[in-house]
Write a protein that holds these residues in place. Structure first.
Motif, mmCIF file in Angstrom:
data_model
loop_
_atom_site.group_PDB
_atom_site.id
_atom_site.type_symbol
_atom_site.label_atom_id
_atom_site.label_comp_id
_atom_site.label_asym_id
_atom_site.label_seq_id
_atom_site.Cartn_x
_atom_site.Cartn_y
_atom_site.Cartn_z
ATOM 1 N N ASP A 32 -7.281 -4.249 5.201
ATOM 2 C CA ASP A 32 -6.374 -5.006 6.071
ATOM 3 C C ASP A 32 -5.437 -5.887 5.253
ATOM 4 O OD1 ASP A 32 -5.592 -5.374 8.737
ATOM 5 O OD2 ASP A 32 -6.691 -7.247 8.915
ATOM 6 N N ALA A 33 -4.817 -5.296 4.243
ATOM 7 C CA ALA A 33 -3.984 -6.048 3.295
ATOM 8 C C ALA A 33 -2.656 -6.464 3.913
ATOM 9 C CB ALA A 33 -3.726 -5.207 2.054
ATOM 10 N N ASP A 34 -2.235 -7.668 3.564
ATOM 11 C CA ASP A 34 -0.877 -8.095 3.885
ATOM 12 C C ASP A 34 0.112 -7.471 2.912
ATOM 13 O OD1 ASP A 34 -1.285 -10.171 6.055
ATOM 14 O OD2 ASP A 34 -2.595 -10.984 4.492
ATOM 15 N N VAL A 35 -0.297 -7.388 1.636
ATOM 16 C CA VAL A 35 0.525 -6.774 0.594
ATOM 17 C C VAL A 35 -0.364 -5.816 -0.197
ATOM 18 C CG1 VAL A 35 2.005 -7.137 -1.408
ATOM 19 C CG2 VAL A 35 1.957 -8.846 0.424
ATOM 20 N N LEU A 36 0.113 -4.583 -0.350
ATOM 21 C CA LEU A 36 -0.639 -3.553 -1.062
ATOM 22 C C LEU A 36 0.146 -3.143 -2.297
ATOM 23 C CD1 LEU A 36 -3.301 -1.880 -0.388
ATOM 24 C CD2 LEU A 36 -1.735 -0.029 0.231
ATOM 25 N N THR A 37 -0.531 -3.070 -3.440
ATOM 26 C CA THR A 37 0.123 -2.655 -4.681
ATOM 27 C C THR A 37 -0.653 -1.517 -5.337
ATOM 28 O OG1 THR A 37 -1.079 -4.278 -6.052
ATOM 29 C CG2 THR A 37 1.028 -4.985 -5.089
ATOM 30 N N LEU B 269 -0.081 7.677 -1.840
ATOM 31 C CA LEU B 269 -0.098 6.220 -1.702
ATOM 32 C C LEU B 269 0.063 5.808 -0.246
ATOM 33 C CD1 LEU B 269 2.046 5.118 -4.784
ATOM 34 C CD2 LEU B 269 -0.446 5.029 -4.545
ATOM 35 N N LEU B 270 0.844 6.553 0.512
ATOM 36 C CA LEU B 270 1.001 6.238 1.936
ATOM 37 C C LEU B 270 -0.284 6.536 2.702
ATOM 38 C CD1 LEU B 270 4.659 7.398 2.626
ATOM 39 C CD2 LEU B 270 3.816 5.119 2.044
ATOM 40 N N ASP B 271 -1.013 7.563 2.279
ATOM 41 C CA ASP B 271 -2.345 7.797 2.859
ATOM 42 C C ASP B 271 -3.242 6.589 2.624
ATOM 43 O OD1 ASP B 271 -1.877 10.339 3.862
ATOM 44 O OD2 ASP B 271 -2.586 11.354 2.057
ATOM 45 N N PHE B 272 -3.239 6.089 1.402
ATOM 46 C CA PHE B 272 -4.045 4.909 1.083
ATOM 47 C C PHE B 272 -3.574 3.695 1.887
ATOM 48 C CE2 PHE B 272 -4.774 6.701 -3.463
ATOM 49 C CZ PHE B 272 -5.836 7.469 -2.995
ATOM 50 N N GLN C 273 1.279 -15.391 -0.718
ATOM 51 C CA GLN C 273 0.346 -15.789 0.326
ATOM 52 C C GLN C 273 -0.222 -14.553 1.004
ATOM 53 O OE1 GLN C 273 2.596 -18.165 3.064
ATOM 54 N NE2 GLN C 273 4.023 -16.548 3.566
ATOM 55 N N GLY C 274 -1.301 -14.742 1.759
ATOM 56 C CA GLY C 274 -1.936 -13.618 2.419
ATOM 57 C C GLY C 274 -2.870 -12.862 1.497
ATOM 58 N N HIS C 275 -3.422 -11.779 2.042
ATOM 59 C CA HIS C 275 -4.390 -10.964 1.304
ATOM 60 C C HIS C 275 -3.653 -9.826 0.590
ATOM 61 C CE1 HIS C 275 -8.121 -8.113 1.434
ATOM 62 N NE2 HIS C 275 -7.998 -8.717 0.260
ATOM 63 N N TRP C 276 -3.624 -9.888 -0.730
ATOM 64 C CA TRP C 276 -3.060 -8.825 -1.552
ATOM 65 C C TRP C 276 -4.185 -7.901 -1.993
ATOM 66 C CZ3 TRP C 276 1.886 -9.177 -4.702
ATOM 67 C CH2 TRP C 276 2.775 -10.096 -4.149
ATOM 68 N N VAL C 277 -3.918 -6.599 -2.007
ATOM 69 C CA VAL C 277 -4.906 -5.617 -2.457
ATOM 70 C C VAL C 277 -4.237 -4.684 -3.464
ATOM 71 C CG1 VAL C 277 -6.426 -3.716 -1.782
ATOM 72 C CG2 VAL C 277 -6.202 -5.721 -0.294
ATOM 73 N N ASP C 278 -4.867 -4.540 -4.624
ATOM 74 C CA ASP C 278 -4.362 -3.659 -5.673
ATOM 75 C C ASP C 278 -5.274 -2.446 -5.776
ATOM 76 O OD1 ASP C 278 -2.658 -2.907 -7.821
ATOM 77 O OD2 ASP C 278 -4.193 -3.579 -9.233
ATOM 78 N N LYS D 156 -2.331 -3.618 6.559
ATOM 79 C CA LYS D 156 -1.969 -3.943 7.935
ATOM 80 C C LYS D 156 -0.741 -3.136 8.342
ATOM 81 C CE LYS D 156 -3.645 -8.734 8.039
ATOM 82 N NZ LYS D 156 -3.247 -10.161 8.127
ATOM 83 N N PRO D 157 -0.629 -2.770 9.622
ATOM 84 C CA PRO D 157 0.554 -2.020 10.066
ATOM 85 C C PRO D 157 1.868 -2.737 9.782
ATOM 86 C CG PRO D 157 -1.175 -1.934 11.728
ATOM 87 C CD PRO D 157 -1.640 -2.919 10.693
ATOM 88 N N ASP D 158 1.846 -4.063 9.859
ATOM 89 C CA ASP D 158 3.066 -4.831 9.601
ATOM 90 C C ASP D 158 3.094 -5.411 8.187
ATOM 91 O OD1 ASP D 158 1.043 -6.668 9.927
ATOM 92 O OD2 ASP D 158 2.198 -8.033 11.182
ATOM 93 N N GLY D 159 2.265 -4.852 7.294
ATOM 94 C CA GLY D 159 2.201 -5.337 5.919
ATOM 95 C C GLY D 159 3.306 -4.752 5.056
ATOM 96 N N LEU D 160 3.204 -5.029 3.748
ATOM 97 C CA LEU D 160 4.194 -4.595 2.774
ATOM 98 C C LEU D 160 3.491 -3.872 1.633
ATOM 99 C CD1 LEU D 160 7.168 -4.785 1.644
ATOM 100 C CD2 LEU D 160 6.417 -6.895 0.488
ATOM 101 N N SER D 161 4.082 -2.757 1.193
ATOM 102 C CA SER D 161 3.572 -2.048 0.016
ATOM 103 C C SER D 161 4.580 -2.167 -1.116
ATOM 104 C CB SER D 161 3.337 -0.569 0.340
ATOM 105 O OG SER D 161 2.349 -0.405 1.333
ATOM 106 N N LEU D 162 4.083 -2.400 -2.325
ATOM 107 C CA LEU D 162 4.925 -2.507 -3.517
ATOM 108 C C LEU D 162 4.445 -1.472 -4.530
ATOM 109 C CD1 LEU D 162 4.996 -6.411 -3.883
ATOM 110 C CD2 LEU D 162 6.747 -4.940 -2.839
ATOM 111 N N PHE D 163 5.250 -0.430 -4.733
ATOM 112 C CA PHE D 163 4.852 0.676 -5.599
ATOM 113 C C PHE D 163 5.899 0.916 -6.692
ATOM 114 C CE2 PHE D 163 2.878 2.524 -1.506
ATOM 115 C CZ PHE D 163 1.671 1.859 -1.717
#
Length: 203
Positions: A129-134, A144-147, A62-67, A153-160
């Motif tokens: 403004d991604a909820d989940v970033l991949t 990747l942290l720069d990106f 759910q939410g906005h995922w950005v790859d 989003k500040p409270d989002g999640l990154s999956l790398f």
């Protein structure tokens, strides 16, 4: 469906059918635009598709995922296919290579998947403004942290996904960033992990 024997019964048939269409298109387009290394085509289902599918399972659909730097769609297209039935899910893929962006749009059309493709550089694309970033095989963790700072989003999640030297990348990133992370062992690459990064600030 060739290659689907790499999966057990935990993947819905509709998902497998769409992934099979994707695999067929990739094999057709690859000689022209080099989406993946030709040497990996024989192991396409495990090396690229299953490797991407495991990322989809690490966060709620759910939410906005950005790859970022989607290339030929790994993992963005695979995640979009995996979460196709979730009304609360949306996917945006950023890929600056126009030919690969065109390929992704072709896959989306042929599989009936709804997703957005931005054919711009990550640094110049509008903040998402991604909820989940991949991002898969894109850059070292500090970059990747720069990106993430730009597109998540500040409270989002990154999956790398990261290889065997992931601890070195963590140490390098910690010089300029403060962040919380978990390392989930990869199911397709022994010694590799998928980093789940939550709160992250410079300093």
């Amino acid at each position: 469906m060739s290659g689907t024997s790499a999966f057990t019964g935990d993947v819905p048939r509709e998902t497998l059918e769409r992934l099979d269409i994707y695999a067929g298109l990739l094999r057709k387009w690859n000689p022209a635009i080099n989406i993946v290394a030709p040497s990996t085509l024989d192991d396409l289902w495990t090396r690229h598709i299953a490797d991407s599918l495991q990322i989809a399972r690490l966060a709620d659909p759910q939410g906005h995922w950005v790859d970022l730097g989607s290339g030929g769609g790994f993992p963005g297209v695979v995640i979009a296919i995996a979460h196709a039935e979730s009304a609360a899910f949306s996917m945006t893929m950023i890929e600056s290579d126009q030919r690969k962006a065109t390929f992704i749009r072709t896959v989306l059309r042929e599989t009936g998947i709804s997703a957005k493709v931005i054919a711009e550089r990550i640094e110049s694309a509008p903040p998402q403004d991604a909820d989940v970033l991949t991002a898969r095989a894109l850059a070292a963790l500090p970059k990747l942290l720069d990106f993430s700072a730009r597109h998540r989003k500040p409270d989002g999640l990154s999956l790398f996904p990261k290889g065997a030297s992931w601890r070195d990348e963590i140490a390098e990133a910690e010089r300029n960033w403060r962040f919380h992370y978990e390392a989930s062992e990869s199911t397709t690459n022994p010694g590799s992990v998928i980093l789940k990064i939550g709160e992250c600030t410079r300093g």
